[in-house]
Scaffold this motif. Sequence first.
Motif, PDB file in Angstrom:
ATOM      1  N   VAL A  42       0.842  -1.203   0.000  1.00 45.59           N
ATOM      2  CA  VAL A  42       0.000   0.000   0.000  1.00 45.59           C
ATOM      3  C   VAL A  42       0.872   1.246   0.000  1.00 45.59           C
ATOM      4  CG1 VAL A  42      -1.619   1.373   1.371  1.00 45.59           C
ATOM      5  CG2 VAL A  42      -2.021  -1.076   1.066  1.00 45.59           C
ATOM      6  N   LEU A  43       1.866   1.279   0.884  1.00 43.56           N
ATOM      7  CA  LEU A  43       2.733   2.450   0.979  1.00 43.56           C
ATOM      8  C   LEU A  43       3.573   2.652  -0.284  1.00 43.56           C
ATOM      9  CD1 LEU A  43       3.879   2.144   4.705  1.00 43.56           C
ATOM     10  CD2 LEU A  43       2.209   3.748   3.723  1.00 43.56           C
ATOM     11  N   ALA A  44       3.838   1.568  -1.008  1.00 47.92           N
ATOM     12  CA  ALA A  44       4.602   1.658  -2.257  1.00 47.92           C
ATOM     13  C   ALA A  44       3.715   2.055  -3.432  1.00 47.92           C
ATOM     14  CB  ALA A  44       5.296   0.325  -2.541  1.00 47.92           C
ATOM     15  N   GLY A  45       2.404   2.196  -3.188  1.00 47.53           N
ATOM     16  CA  GLY A  45       1.499   2.622  -4.245  1.00 47.53           C
ATOM     17  C   GLY A  45       1.055   1.523  -5.189  1.00 47.53           C
ATOM     18  N   LYS A  46       1.237   0.273  -4.789  1.00 46.91           N
ATOM     19  CA  LYS A  46       0.902  -0.840  -5.679  1.00 46.91           C
ATOM     20  C   LYS A  46      -0.593  -0.984  -5.946  1.00 46.91           C
ATOM     21  CE  LYS A  46       5.110  -3.189  -5.162  1.00 46.91           C
ATOM     22  NZ  LYS A  46       5.815  -4.303  -5.676  1.00 46.91           N
ATOM     23  N   PHE A  47      -1.433  -0.335  -5.147  1.00 51.30           N
ATOM     24  CA  PHE A  47      -2.875  -0.421  -5.342  1.00 51.30           C
ATOM     25  C   PHE A  47      -3.470   0.882  -5.870  1.00 51.30           C
ATOM     26  CE2 PHE A  47      -1.881  -3.545  -2.047  1.00 51.30           C
ATOM     27  CZ  PHE A  47      -2.412  -4.685  -2.628  1.00 51.30           C
ATOM     28  N   ASP A  48      -2.627   1.860  -6.120  1.00 53.85           N
ATOM     29  CA  ASP A  48      -3.117   3.175  -6.554  1.00 53.85           C
ATOM     30  C   ASP A  48      -3.903   3.100  -7.858  1.00 53.85           C
ATOM     31  OD1 ASP A  48      -1.876   4.117  -4.313  1.00 53.85           O
ATOM     32  OD2 ASP A  48      -0.318   5.260  -5.366  1.00 53.85           O
ATOM     33  N   ALA A  49      -3.391   2.360  -8.841  1.00 58.08           N
ATOM     34  CA  ALA A  49      -4.075   2.264 -10.133  1.00 58.08           C
ATOM     35  C   ALA A  49      -5.435   1.581  -9.977  1.00 58.08           C
ATOM     36  CB  ALA A  49      -3.217   1.523 -11.145  1.00 58.08           C
ATOM     37  N   MET A  50      -5.477   0.550  -9.160  1.00 58.21           N
ATOM     38  CA  MET A  50      -6.730  -0.171  -8.928  1.00 58.21           C
ATOM     39  C   MET A  50      -7.749   0.746  -8.236  1.00 58.21           C
ATOM     40  SD  MET A  50      -7.402  -3.761  -6.829  1.00 58.21           S
ATOM     41  CE  MET A  50      -5.675  -4.104  -6.884  1.00 58.21           C
ATOM     42  N   ALA A  51      -7.290   1.504  -7.259  1.00 58.36           N
ATOM     43  CA  ALA A  51      -8.186   2.420  -6.551  1.00 58.36           C
ATOM     44  C   ALA A  51      -8.690   3.510  -7.491  1.00 58.36           C
ATOM     45  CB  ALA A  51      -7.470   3.039  -5.354  1.00 58.36           C
ATOM     46  N   ALA A  52      -7.811   4.024  -8.339  1.00 58.35           N
ATOM     47  CA  ALA A  52      -8.212   5.062  -9.294  1.00 58.35           C
ATOM     48  C   ALA A  52      -9.257   4.522 -10.262  1.00 58.35           C
ATOM     49  CB  ALA A  52      -6.993   5.586 -10.052  1.00 58.35           C
ATOM     50  N   GLN A  53      -9.075   3.278 -10.708  1.00 61.80           N
ATOM     51  CA  GLN A  53     -10.051   2.675 -11.620  1.00 61.80           C
ATOM     52  C   GLN A  53     -11.388   2.495 -10.921  1.00 61.80           C
ATOM     53  OE1 GLN A  53      -9.819   1.863 -15.026  1.00 61.80           O
ATOM     54  NE2 GLN A  53     -12.029   1.724 -14.694  1.00 61.80           N
ATOM     55  N   ALA A  54     -11.362   2.087  -9.673  1.00 59.37           N
ATOM     56  CA  ALA A  54     -12.600   1.917  -8.915  1.00 59.37           C
ATOM     57  C   ALA A  54     -13.343   3.243  -8.784  1.00 59.37           C
ATOM     58  CB  ALA A  54     -12.296   1.340  -7.531  1.00 59.37           C
ATOM     59  N   LEU A  55     -12.610   4.314  -8.519  1.00 58.11           N
ATOM     60  CA  LEU A  55     -13.246   5.632  -8.411  1.00 58.11           C
ATOM     61  C   LEU A  55     -13.829   6.071  -9.755  1.00 58.11           C
ATOM     62  CD1 LEU A  55     -10.697   7.433  -6.075  1.00 58.11           C
ATOM     63  CD2 LEU A  55     -12.989   6.606  -5.496  1.00 58.11           C
ATOM     64  N   ARG A  56     -13.124   5.771 -10.848  1.00 55.31           N
ATOM     65  CA  ARG A  56     -13.674   6.100 -12.175  1.00 55.31           C
ATOM     66  C   ARG A  56     -14.940   5.301 -12.452  1.00 55.31           C
ATOM     67  NH1 ARG A  56      -8.139   6.032 -13.393  1.00 55.31           N
ATOM     68  NH2 ARG A  56      -8.267   3.935 -14.294  1.00 55.31           N
ATOM     69  N   ASP A  57     -14.957   4.040 -12.059  1.00 61.70           N
ATOM     70  CA  ASP A  57     -16.146   3.204 -12.245  1.00 61.70           C
ATOM     71  C   ASP A  57     -17.324   3.742 -11.436  1.00 61.70           C
ATOM     72  OD1 ASP A  57     -14.805   1.534 -13.986  1.00 61.70           O
ATOM     73  OD2 ASP A  57     -14.418  -0.026 -12.475  1.00 61.70           O
ATOM     74  N   ILE A  58     -17.062   4.181 -10.215  1.00 67.07           N
ATOM     75  CA  ILE A  58     -18.122   4.759  -9.386  1.00 67.07           C
ATOM     76  C   ILE A  58     -18.668   6.014 -10.051  1.00 67.07           C
ATOM     77  CG2 ILE A  58     -18.598   5.944  -7.201  1.00 67.07           C
ATOM     78  CD1 ILE A  58     -16.552   3.939  -5.922  1.00 67.07           C
ATOM     79  N   ASP A  59     -17.761   6.897 -10.469  1.00 72.10           N
ATOM     80  CA  ASP A  59     -18.181   8.157 -11.114  1.00 72.10           C
ATOM     81  C   ASP A  59     -18.972   7.905 -12.393  1.00 72.10           C
ATOM     82  OD1 ASP A  59     -16.993   9.624  -9.116  1.00 72.10           O
ATOM     83  OD2 ASP A  59     -15.159  10.048 -10.262  1.00 72.10           O
ATOM     84  N   ALA A  60     -18.646   6.827 -13.107  1.00 69.47           N
ATOM     85  CA  ALA A  60     -19.313   6.523 -14.364  1.00 69.47           C
ATOM     86  C   ALA A  60     -20.589   5.715 -14.164  1.00 69.47           C
ATOM     87  CB  ALA A  60     -18.356   5.761 -15.287  1.00 69.47           C
ATOM     88  N   GLY A  61     -20.914   5.384 -12.909  1.00 70.53           N
ATOM     89  CA  GLY A  61     -22.137   4.633 -12.646  1.00 70.53           C
ATOM     90  C   GLY A  61     -22.041   3.156 -12.984  1.00 70.53           C
ATOM     91  N   ARG A  62     -20.833   2.629 -13.039  1.00 66.11           N
ATOM     92  CA  ARG A  62     -20.646   1.210 -13.368  1.00 66.11           C
ATOM     93  C   ARG A  62     -20.540   0.332 -12.120  1.00 66.11           C
ATOM     94  NH1 ARG A  62     -16.940   3.634 -17.340  1.00 66.11           N
ATOM     95  NH2 ARG A  62     -15.287   3.287 -15.822  1.00 66.11           N
ATOM     96  N   THR A  63     -21.152   0.761 -11.034  1.00 66.03           N
ATOM     97  CA  THR A  63     -21.104  -0.012  -9.795  1.00 66.03           C
ATOM     98  C   THR A  63     -22.513  -0.185  -9.241  1.00 66.03           C
ATOM     99  OG1 THR A  63     -20.795   1.976  -8.461  1.00 66.03           O
ATOM    100  CG2 THR A  63     -18.795   0.855  -9.220  1.00 66.03           C
ATOM    101  N   THR A  64     -22.641  -1.076  -8.288  1.00 63.63           N
ATOM    102  CA  THR A  64     -23.914  -1.321  -7.615  1.00 63.63           C
ATOM    103  C   THR A  64     -23.722  -1.012  -6.139  1.00 63.63           C
ATOM    104  OG1 THR A  64     -24.403  -3.105  -9.165  1.00 63.63           O
ATOM    105  CG2 THR A  64     -25.639  -3.099  -7.100  1.00 63.63           C
ATOM    106  N   PRO A  65     -24.601  -0.232  -5.547  1.00 63.16           N
ATOM    107  CA  PRO A  65     -24.493   0.015  -4.102  1.00 63.16           C
ATOM    108  C   PRO A  65     -24.512  -1.305  -3.334  1.00 63.16           C
ATOM    109  CG  PRO A  65     -26.090   1.503  -5.081  1.00 63.16           C
ATOM    110  CD  PRO A  65     -25.725   0.498  -6.140  1.00 63.16           C
TER     111      PRO A  65
END
Length: 73
Positions: A42-65
């Motif tokens: 986490v501290l090395a940023g190995k999950f940053d890209a995955m987290a960014a993609q998840a946020l883009r998916d949320i913003d685009a409405g591609r997720t389910t509550p």
Amino acid sequence: MSTVLEIEQAVEHLPEEEFQSFAQWFDEARAQRVDAAFEKAVLAGKFDAMAAQALRDIDAGRTTPLDEFLRRA
């Protein structure tokens, strides 16, 4: 240090109470190593890209509550 085979053989011959004590210690030691490795990643940023993609998916409405997802299960 003993070889893995020697350790395995020693563990196989432990009395039940000692085996349970060893198993508890080993589970805790393994969990600590996993936690340390995860924190390092986490501290090395190995999950940053995955987290960014998840946020883009949320913003685009591609997720389910979560509550809606759980109602479907």
